[in-house]
Design an enzyme around this catalytic site. Structure first.
Site, mmCIF file in Angstrom:
data_model
loop_
_atom_site.group_PDB
_atom_site.id
_atom_site.type_symbol
_atom_site.label_atom_id
_atom_site.label_comp_id
_atom_site.label_asym_id
_atom_site.label_seq_id
_atom_site.Cartn_x
_atom_site.Cartn_y
_atom_site.Cartn_z
ATOM 1 N N ASP A 37 -9.277 3.474 -1.917
ATOM 2 C CA ASP A 37 -10.147 3.868 -0.800
ATOM 3 C C ASP A 37 -11.278 4.755 -1.281
ATOM 4 O O ASP A 37 -11.035 5.787 -1.860
ATOM 5 C CB ASP A 37 -9.356 4.695 0.218
ATOM 6 C CG ASP A 37 -8.076 4.014 0.655
ATOM 7 O OD1 ASP A 37 -7.992 2.774 0.522
ATOM 8 O OD2 ASP A 37 -7.167 4.710 1.126
ATOM 9 N N ASP A 80 0.853 -1.197 0.000
ATOM 10 C CA ASP A 80 0.000 0.000 0.000
ATOM 11 C C ASP A 80 0.888 1.246 0.000
ATOM 12 O O ASP A 80 2.110 1.158 0.126
ATOM 13 C CB ASP A 80 -0.869 -0.046 1.269
ATOM 14 C CG ASP A 80 -2.014 0.958 1.228
ATOM 15 O OD1 ASP A 80 -2.315 1.502 0.154
ATOM 16 O OD2 ASP A 80 -2.608 1.201 2.303
ATOM 17 N N GLU A 131 2.812 5.359 -3.751
ATOM 18 C CA GLU A 131 2.903 6.384 -4.823
ATOM 19 C C GLU A 131 4.268 7.058 -4.824
ATOM 20 O O GLU A 131 4.666 7.506 -5.906
ATOM 21 C CB GLU A 131 1.791 7.417 -4.642
ATOM 22 C CG GLU A 131 0.406 6.857 -4.884
ATOM 23 C CD GLU A 131 -0.029 5.828 -3.838
ATOM 24 O OE1 GLU A 131 0.371 5.973 -2.665
ATOM 25 O OE2 GLU A 131 -0.723 4.874 -4.200
#
Ligand SMILES: *[C@@H]1O[C@H](CO)[C@@H](O)[C@H](O)[C@H]1NC(C)=O
Ligand SMILES: *[C@@H]1O[C@H](CO)[C@@H](O)[C@H](O)[C@H]1NC(C)=O
Ligand SMILES: *[C@@H]1O[C@H](CO)[C@@H](O)[C@H](O)[C@H]1NC(C)=O
Ligand SMILES: *[C@@H]1O[C@H](CO)[C@@H](O)[C@H](O)[C@H]1NC(C)=O
Ligand SMILES: *[C@@H]1O[C@H](CO)[C@@H](O)[C@H](O)[C@H]1NC(C)=O
Ligand SMILES: *[C@@H]1O[C@H](CO)[C@@H](O)[C@H](O)[C@H]1NC(C)=O
Ligand SMILES: *[C@@H]1O[C@H](CO)[C@@H](O)[C@H](O)[C@H]1NC(C)=O
Ligand SMILES: *[C@@H]1O[C@H](CO)[C@@H](O)[C@H](O)[C@H]1NC(C)=O
Ligand SMILES: *[C@@H]1O[C@H](CO)[C@@H](O)[C@H](O)[C@H]1NC(C)=O
Ligand SMILES: CC(=O)N[C@H]1CO[C@H](CO)[C@@H](O)[C@@H]1O
Length: 855
Positions: A539, A422, A425
């Site tokens: 999300d 997760d 980025e």
């Protein structure tokens, strides 16, 4: 991979920014720029090389015009490549090692016979045409090429109201608005807003035109806008090179075949990953996690894999366990119980590593020199869940080894079955650096009303501001000026971060279990990520809008070569409702990756929480598990050819105007049409049926396409599914786990088309080995109104037998049924004249050899 990259790039781009401000205050447009002219051309075999020179005074629109360019055109097996670069200076280019091309791909027709590259000399422009019809697919002649050190612009004309799909990652309709779409490419941690840049970078589109499809991709890791407006597609990048790939199709699946042959085929998934998954952020302790598994079992809802979000860690540090709430012995016991029950456990990790001298992952990382740096050479510090953190630099030579040893040490303690990567980025809560000497765990910015980054913010912004929805590029991520190994800056390689983490993590998992297919799920993806990982769409709030958008999200990742994808079932942020969760369990039971996942502080939403949702989930997952052999076969096709697991109706029926915008229905594989309920209060679905015959999955009644029907879909019913005439669906009796399901009898559901024919396939192997050798079966089924045949390669020994064959659309009752020449008992034959359905029951035929059933 790290060794092969070995870059020492005195690359332009970022350094040019730091040294000069080229912004032209008079705001010239590209039309004011001089463009280029061809000065020399050479052809060599399948390639063309040309030099281009600036035709006049530089316009210096958003940088400094480059004088001489190199044009390289190559007809490769899977693509036509057109690359324009600076002839004199190297700009950073994405290394070829980022992709895992399918070198065995051999097209039926060579690229040179499919596509033609044509160009004009002065000013330079080019066209890509179909060789057979001369149709122009890409045409830059109406716009000037701009090539500057910090700005590149190239524009192609498009037909009016073009049918463009792709350009992600984004939350949007599947077909993009051709008149007003600006898709920024800059990986971004944000809760799924509509039509803004998101986690992943996929500047690839498929255009449908006159029933045919072609694809266009640009390879560049710099920030970029891709803009659809005024019958054109414009690429505006803040550095790098213009490296285009053209994929001629001619149908959308062949485009995806060519695309994934270039960037990497989807990885082979473990069979168990097709089961149902449960996760949430906020399971306070291992007791609660065990309670969830127990409640699923009590509710008799199949739970294949349990997950835990960051709370299992000790203060959110990777590779640690919270000693109080997730003590090692308890977690070990839990995992071994799961394994004993044929279930799996997956944990999250984030790339950011807490700066902490008592934390071995940190100290070892410092020793091995694996972290991203500040321009002054000190370690770059950001802020993520564990406070002040550093970020692994996937370009650094020791990072792979360090990462693998962290994963291996952890998996020696806790035998998890996969990883979820997760925040890659990479996400960081400071705007740029948090300050190089910081340690500890400050409040999160949103918890601290007085929060303000207290070091000078010096990250330069490029003169051309891409449409990053956060504005400045360093917002909520690592500063653009942070430095990777070899002098590369975040400005250049930001969009590769998650992809490189996936490559490294897959390698780590393989070094722990060399012959087991790794399970890896990642958030920030790039072209080619599907070779290493699956994806979830991130999300968002538990809303009906998000439920609808999840379909186009899943469909677009099929195009991007990442077919193993799903949205968080019942929604992540905010509270779901019983009805929304029920409809989402129904739709989510068909996601390639089917996981219920919830955010912290929200009401519980596990499938067992409401009796109505539990009942709907049992029904929906019963169907999913029934069609698992079919679904697994689709994943094998995807692995071999890139063909999507979920098929957009636009791609399947490109000549049907009704289907071009239809992203509320979809096909699972080629043979099952899904028409989910997506609106609050609705108990019916207005479904469109394309051409063909469509048989209700549950009661076998046929519908003739082309038709619109209002289908009944009460809350206590089933998600409407139809089998497409002409297809054979292999099924298996469901059980509570995949391992048990795989021991149950198979059946075949044969849906005859108007001519009385049907076809289908089945791929079987052990479902987990990397190298199956000859231990697999690839069975081809063919049916007519006179019989059914199974042929193919039979290398896998299945203990499960074939029980029933059900034939839909059989117009007359057969006199007898023979299996491999021998007549079977009339007690095994059931013909329903009204339904035109024949059931051949209790066959007990082997799945391990050819079969011939005649009637
Ligand atoms: C800005 O653009 C104008 C128009 O092309 C040009 O005349 C001028 O020289 C440029 N200014 C700079 C600083 O490059
Ligand atoms: C174009 O799209 C933007 C962003 O989605 C939107 O705000 C704007 O209203 C649209 N413009 C038109 C003319 O549709
Ligand atoms: C499991 O179900 C019981 C009984 O409904 C409930 O009290 C408990 O909170 C549930 N546990 C979890 C972890 O959901
Ligand atoms: C960070 O610490 C180093 C040594 O510990 C020191 O030399 C340097 O000045 C510090 N930098 C800042 C910005 O405080
Ligand atoms: C640093 O790591 C040690 C060992 O895991 C831990 O006990 C300590 O709390 C950590 N420090 C911070 C500030 O989290
Ligand atoms: C963006 O960066 C510029 C230049 O560094 C700065 O002046 C501006 O305040 C920044 N804007 C935001 C919203 O951070
Ligand atoms: C969700 O429901 C809980 C419990 O009723 C409540 O405390 C919380 O504020 C709700 N969250 C939102 C976002 O409405
Ligand atoms: C469907 O079409 C066939 C001919 O293709 C026709 O025989 C049949 O009656 C039609 N069925 C319905 C329900 O319209
Ligand atoms: C097989 O067919 C028999 C007879 O119609 C039926 O009772 C049974 O449920 C079928 N089994 C499967 C798995 O379809
Ligand atoms: C697609 C979707 O539903 N996006 C929503 C995500 O959540 C934000 C609120 O944080 C909404 O504004 C978006 O519409």
């Amino acid at each position: 991979m790290v060794k092969r990259i070995n870059i020492l790039c005195v690359c332009l781009g970022f350094s040019a920014l730091a040294n000069a401000q080229y912004r032209n205050s008079t705001q010239v447009g590209s039309a004011d720029c001089p463009g280029y002219s061809v000065t020399s051309v050479q052809t060599r075999g399948n390639s063309l090389f040309s030099r281009l020179s600036l035709r006049g005074q530089p316009c210096n629109q958003y940088g400094k015009d480059v004088k001489d360019l190199l044009l390289e055109v190559d007809y490769e097996n899977s693509r036509l490549r057109v690359k324009i670069s600076d002839a004199d200076q190297k700009h950073w280019e994405v290394p070829v090692s980022m992709w895992s091309p399918d070198k065995s791909y051999r097209p039926k027709t060579s690229m040179g016979q499919l596509l033609e590259f044509a160009y004009q000399k002065d000013p330079f422009s080019f066209q890509v045409k179909r060789k057979d019809t001369g149709e122009v697919l890409f045409d830059t002649s109406k716009h000037r090429l701009v090539f500057e050190d910090t700005y590149l612009e190239l524009t192609s004309s498009l037909p009016e109201n073009a049918n463009i799909y792709g350009l992600g990652e984004v939350v949007d309709t599947f077909r993009r608005d051709p008149t007003n779409t600006t898709q920024a490419m800059w990986g971004r941690d944000v809760a799924d807003p509509v039509r803004e840049n998101l986690y992943g970078t996929h500047p690839f589109y498929i255009e449908l035109r006159n029933g045919k499809a072609h694809g266009v991709q640009i390879l560049n890791s710099y920030g970029m806008d891709v803009i659809l407006e005024k019958n054109s597609v414009a690429y505006k990048a803040i550095g790098g090179v213009l490296d285009f790939s053209f994929y001629p199709g001619s149908d959308a699946y062949e485009v995806i075949n060519q695309y994934t042959a270039t960037v990497g085929r989807p990885h082979q998934i473990p069979y168990w990953s097709l089961g149902f998954h449960q996760c949430r952020y906020g399971y306070v302790d291992i007791d609660e996690v065990e309670g969830v598994v127990k409640n699923y079992s009590l509710a008799k809802i199949p739970l294949e894999t349990m997950w835990t979000d960051i709370e299992y860690m000790d203060m959110f540090k990777d590779f640690t366990l919270d000693p109080i709430n997730y003590p090692l012995e308890r977690v070990q016991k839990f995992v071994s119980e799961l394994h004993d029950n044929g279930q799996q456990y997956v944990l999250i990790i984030d790339p950011a590593i807490q700066r902490n001298e008592s934390y071995a992952t940190w100290t070892e990382g410092v020793k091995q020199d694996v972290f991203i740096k500040n321009p002054d050479g000190s370690i770059y510090i950001g802020q993520v869940w564990p406070g002040y953190t550093a970020f692994p630099d996937w370009f650094a030579p020791n990072t792979q080894q360090w990462w693998t040893s962290q994963i291996k040490n952890f998996m020696d303690d806790v035998a998890i079955d996969g990883l979820w990567i997760d925040m890659n980025e990479p996400a960081s809560f400071c705007v740029g650096s948090c300050g190089s000497n910081r340690t500890g765990i400050p409040p999160y910015p949103w918890e601290d009303p007085n929060y303000k980054p207290d070091i000078p913010q010096t990250f330069p912004e490029p003169p051309y501001a891409i449409h990053n929805a956060y504005g400045n590029l360093s917002v909520k991520t690592v500063s653009t000026e942070a430095v990777h190994h070899g002098g590369l800056t975040e400005y250049q390689v930001h969009n590769l971060y998650g992809h490189m983490e996936a490559i490294a993590t897959r390698k780590s998992l393989l070094s722990v279990n060399p012959n087991k297919r790794p399970f890896l799920l990642g958030r920030s993806t790039f072209a080619g990520s599907g070779a290493h990982e699956g994806h979830w769409t991130g999300d968002n709030w538990s809303t009906w809008e998000q439920l609808r958008y999840s379909i186009s999200g899943v469909l677009s990742f099929q195009m991007f070569g990442i077919p193993y994808v799903g949205a968080d079932i019942c929604g992540f942020n905010g509270n779901t409702t019983e009805e929304l969760c029920l409809r989402w369990m129904q739709l989510g039971s068909l996601y390639p990756f089917s996981r219920n996942h919830n955010g912290k502080g929200n009401i519980a939403q596990e499938a067992y929480v409401w009796p109505s949702v539990a009942e709907a989930s049992r029904k929906a997952l019963h169907t999913r598990y029934e069609i698992l052999p079919y679904l697994y076969t689709q994943f094998q096709h995807a692995h071999e050819t890139g063909h999507p697991v979920w098929r957009p109706l636009a791609f399947e029926f490109p000549n049907d105007q009704e289907m071009l915008n239809n992203d509320l229905q979809f096909l699972v594989g080629p043979g099952i049409l899904a028409s989910p309920v997506l609106a609050e209060g609705a108990t019916t679905v207005d479904a469109k049926f394309p051409e063909g015959i469509w048989y209700d999955y549950y009661n076998w009644s046929p519908i003739n396409g082309t038709a619109k029907r209002t289908l009944s879909a009460p809350l206590d019913g089933n998600l409407p599914l139809h089998i497409r005439g002409g297809h054979i669906i292999p099924t298996q009796e469901p059980a509570i786990t995949i391992a048990q399901s795989r021991e149950n009898p198979f059946s075949l559901l044969v849906a005859l088309d108007e001519q009385g024919n049907a076809e289908g396939g089945l791929y079987l192997d052990d479902g987990q080995s990397i190298h199956v050798g000859q231990q697999f079966s690839k069975i081809f089924y063919r049916a007519t109104s006179r019989g059914v045949q199974a042929r193919g390669h039979f290398g896998y020994r299945s203990k499960a037998l074939l029980k029933n064959i059900t034939i839909l659309g059989l117009k007359a009752q057969p006199n007898e049924v023979r299996v491999d020449g021998r007549a079977i008992s009339p007690n095994q034959i059931f013909y329903h004249a009204e339904k035109r359905t024949l059931i051949i029951a209790q066959l007990s035929a082997s799945m391990n050899r050819p079969l011939r059933v005649t009637f």
